[in-house]
Enzyme design. Structure first.
Site, short mmCIF file in Angstrom:
data_model
loop_
_atom_site.label_atom_id
_atom_site.label_comp_id
_atom_site.label_asym_id
_atom_site.label_seq_id
_atom_site.Cartn_x
_atom_site.Cartn_y
_atom_site.Cartn_z
N TYR A 133 55.30 131.85 117.53
CA TYR A 133 54.95 132.87 118.52
C TYR A 133 53.44 132.91 118.77
O TYR A 133 52.89 133.92 119.19
CB TYR A 133 55.48 134.24 118.07
CG TYR A 133 56.91 134.45 118.53
CD1 TYR A 133 57.19 135.18 119.66
CD2 TYR A 133 57.96 133.86 117.85
CE1 TYR A 133 58.49 135.36 120.11
CE2 TYR A 133 59.27 134.02 118.27
CZ TYR A 133 59.53 134.77 119.40
OH TYR A 133 60.83 134.93 119.85
N GLY A 236 66.06 133.14 123.61
CA GLY A 236 65.50 131.90 123.07
C GLY A 236 65.69 131.78 121.58
O GLY A 236 65.97 130.70 121.05
N ASP A 237 65.53 132.89 120.86
CA ASP A 237 65.78 132.87 119.41
C ASP A 237 67.24 132.60 119.12
O ASP A 237 67.57 131.86 118.19
CB ASP A 237 65.35 134.21 118.80
CG ASP A 237 63.88 134.50 119.00
OD1 ASP A 237 63.05 133.79 118.40
OD2 ASP A 237 63.54 135.41 119.76
N ARG A 238 68.12 133.23 119.91
CA ARG A 238 69.56 133.00 119.72
C ARG A 238 69.89 131.51 119.91
O ARG A 238 70.67 130.93 119.14
CB ARG A 238 70.32 133.85 120.72
CG ARG A 238 71.83 133.71 120.72
CD ARG A 238 72.47 134.25 119.46
NE ARG A 238 72.56 133.25 118.41
CZ ARG A 238 72.90 133.50 117.17
NH1 ARG A 238 73.16 134.74 116.79
NH2 ARG A 238 72.96 132.54 116.27
N VAL A 241 68.37 129.38 116.84
CA VAL A 241 69.11 129.59 115.59
C VAL A 241 70.43 128.83 115.62
O VAL A 241 70.78 128.13 114.67
CB VAL A 241 69.35 131.09 115.34
CG1 VAL A 241 70.36 131.30 114.22
CG2 VAL A 241 68.04 131.79 114.99
#
Length: 504
Positions: A133, A236-238, A241
Site C-alpha cells: 500500500y 483488489g484484496d479479495r 487473496v
C-alpha cells in the site's frame, strides 16, 4: 497450506450518517452521524479475508504504539507479527446511503522497521501475499531478499517498489499496469511488466471488464460476471487473496485468476466491505467456503468450487437490441477443392464482413456500425459440453457479438479421424445457434480458420485456454487488421474425447 500476508496495514474508519441539508456557509452536505465502524485495512484486510475463508494465515506488518496502532491491533482476528512504524495510516470515510462523501487521511509517517521474527515467518510460508500500500515496508532490502526465496503473489501499488524477480503472479490493476509499464494497451502493458519484473505471470485487473493474464504465450482473457457495485473498496484484496490461495492449492494460473475474478465479483455483489461488517461470509458462500468454516483451504476446495461456476446466461452480456429473434443470415465458407460435401448455400462475400449478402444489416455489420467489438471463436464443437458452453459465454463477454467459426464435417474428419464427427455440421451449427451467447455461426472447410478470419476480420479471436502455453497460430493473422488473439480459461476434465472414451 500456510499463507503469510506481508505488507502495509491501515486503520479504516467508516463514519455513517444521513444527509438532509446543506451547510449554510458553503455548498457542502451536512452529515448527521449515526454510527462509526473501524476495520483493518491494507494488508490487514487481506489477512482478515483469508482468515475468514478458513485459511491458515499470519499477518506480517508494522504497527505504531499510539492509539491508532492499538485500535488496529484490537480489531485483528488472525495471528500477526509486527515491526514498528512511527504512525499507522488512518483513512476515515464519511458515508451516506452506501456512498462516500469524503475521505480524510491521517498518520502514516516514518519508515517501517523489519525484525528477524518477521523474516523468519516469511521464510516459513508455503505462499506469501505481498500486499503493498505504498507505505514503505516492501522496500526493505532484507525483506525483499527473503521474498525472493519463497513463492509470492505480489499486489503492487503505484507508490511502491517493483515486485522482486520471480514472483508467481503480479496483480496490478489497469491504472497501475499503465503507470509501471508506460504502455496503455492492457495486452502490451502485461507483456512489458512480465519481462521487466521477470515474473512468472502478470494479471492486469480491469474491474467490470475482468482480467487479462499473461504468462509469456497468448494472453488469457477472463471476463467478470456482471454485478452492481456500490463500493469497490476491498475488491483488489479479495482478488489477490483468492489467487494466492488457489495457486498454493495447485491451481494453474488461469484457474487461479478465473476463481479470483469470480470471488471479487461475489464479494462486491454481497455488499463488499459492508457485507463483511454485517457478519456475512467474505465470499457470500463462494470460492473457499463460508466465513464461519475455520479450516484450511485445500486443492479439493478449489476443485469443488469450479463445479459451481455461473451459467452461460449469467456470464454473457445482453444481446444487441433488435437481435433477439431476428432472421440472421448464416454463411457457410466453401470447402477445399475436391471435398465431397454440399456447396455453400449462399455466395461467399469478398469483403471484410461475411454477412453482407443478408437481406438487411447483419449482426456483425450492426455491431461495427455502433463502434462495438466483434468477437470470433472457433472449433469443432462435436459433442457440445459444459466446457464449450463456458468458453463461448466467456468469449461473448469480451465484446458485443460472437461469431462461431465451425469446422465442417470434412475438416473434422481430417483433424480427428474417420469416426468423427459424431454430429454432422448442420446439427452442430443448430445447437450452437440456440445458445444465447452465440450471435452467428460460420462453417468453414479448411483445417485452420485463417481464411474465414480474413473475411470476418474480428476484433478479438478466442480459443480455449489449453492453448495458453504458446502463441495461437492465428494470432499473426488477426494482428494484420489490429485485432488481438486471446484464450479464455480452460475447464480441465471436460472434453469431447473424454466423453466418447467413457461411452466406449
Amino acid at each position: 497450506m500456510k499463507l503469510v500476508v506481508v505488507g502495509d496495514s491501515l486503520l479504516d474508519v467508516d463514519v455513517e450518517g444521513t444527509v438532509e441539508r446543506v451547510c449554510p456557509d458553503a455548498p457542502a452536505p451536512v452529515l448527521d452521524v449515526t454510527a462509526e465502524h473501524a476495520r483493518p485495512g491494507g494488508a490487514a484486510l487481506a489477512a482478515t479475508m483469508a482468515g475468514r475463508d478458513g485459511v491458515d494465515v499470519t499477518l506480517v506488518s508494522a504497527l505504531s504504539e499510539d492509539a491508532a496502532g492499538e485500535r488496529l491491533r484490537s480489531l485483528l482476528a488472525v495471528p500477526a507479527v509486527f515491526g514498528r512504524v512511527d504512525s499507522v495510516p488512518v483513512k476515515t470515510r464519511l458515508r451516506c446511503g452506501g456512498t462516500s462523501l469524503a475521505r480524510m487521511d491521517q498518520g502514516g509517517s516514518g519508515v517501517p522497521r523489519v525484525t528477524d521474527d518477521m523474516l523468519d515467518l516469511v521464510l516459513s510460508a508455503d505462499v506469501v501475499l505481498a500486499s503493498d500500500y505504498g507505505r514503505g515496508l516492501l522496500r526493505d532490502e532484507r525483506l525483499r531478499s527473503v521474498l525472493a526465496r519463497v513463492p509470492v503473489v505480489w499486489d503492487p501499488h503505484p507508490r511502491g517498489p517493483a515486485p522482486v524477480p520471480g514472483v508467481r503472479l503480479a496483480t496490478p490493476n489497469l491504472a497501475e499496469a499503465r503507470a509501471f509499464s508506460g504502455v496503455a494497451d492492457p495486452d502490451g502493458a502485461a507483456a512489458e511488466l512480465l519481462s521487466r519484473w521477470r515474473a512468472r505471470a502478470v494479471v492486469v485487473t480491469m474491474g467490470g471488464d475482468g482480467a487479462l493474464l499473461h504468462c509469456g504465450g497468448t494472453p488469457v482473457a477472463v471476463p467478470a460476471p456482471s454485478v452492481v457495485v456500490t463500493d469497490p473498496c476491498g475488491a483488489g484484496d479479495r482478488f489477490a487473496v483468492t489467487a494466492a490461495v488457489c495457486l498454493a492449492a495447485g491451481a494453474a494460473p488461469d484457474e487461479a485468476v478465473d476463481e479470483a475474478v469470480r470471488a471479487a465479483a461475489e464479494f462486491l455483489a454481497g455488499g463488499g466491505i459492508a457485507g463483511m461488517r454485517r457478519g456475512g461470509g467474505v465470499l457470500g458462500g463462494g470460492v473457499l467456503g463460508g466465513a464461519t468454516g475455520r479450516r484450511r483451504a485445500t486443492a479439493a476446495d478449489v476443485s469443488r468450487a469450479r463445479m459451481a461456476e455461473p451459467s452461460a446466461a449469467d456470464m454473457s452480456r445482453a444481446r444487441l437490441p433488435g437481435s433477439a429473434g431476428a432472421d440472421v443470415s448464416r454463411v457457410r465458407m466453401p470447402d477445399p477443392p475436391g471435398a465431397d460435401v454440399p456447396r455453400a448455400r449462399m455466395p461467399v462475400p469478398s469483403g471484410a464482413g461475411v454477412l453482407q449478402n443478408s437481406p438487411g444489416p447483419s449482426v456483425v455489420d450492426a455491431v461495427r456500425a455502433r463502434g462495438g467489438v466483434v468477437v470470433a471463436a472457433g472449433g469443432c464443437f462435436d459433442v457440445l459440453h459444459s466446457g464449450h458452453v463456458r468458453m463461448l459465454a466467456a468469449a461473448r463477454a469480451l465484446g458485443d457479438c460472437l461469431v462461431v467459426c465451425l469446422n465442417s464435417d470434412w475438416s473434422v474428419r481430417r483433424l480427428k479421424g474417420p469416426d468423427r464427427p459424431v454430429n454432422r455440421e448442420d446439427d452442430r451449427a443448430e445447437v450452437l445457434r440456440a445458445l444465447d451467447c452465440v450471435d452467428d455461426v460460420v462453417v468453414f472447410g479448411e483445417d485452420t480458420p485463417e481464411n474465414v478470419l480474413r473475411r470476418l476480420r474480428p476484433d478479438v479471436w478466442v480459443k480455449g485456454g489449453d492453448y495458453a502455453a504458446e502463441l495461437l497460430p492465428e494470432a499473426d493473422v488477426v494482428r494484420c487488421w489490429g485485432g488481438r488473439a486471446v484464450v479464455v480459461p480452460y475447464h480441465r476434465g471436460r472434453s469431447t474425447t473424454a466423453i466418447l472414451t467413457r461411452r466406449a
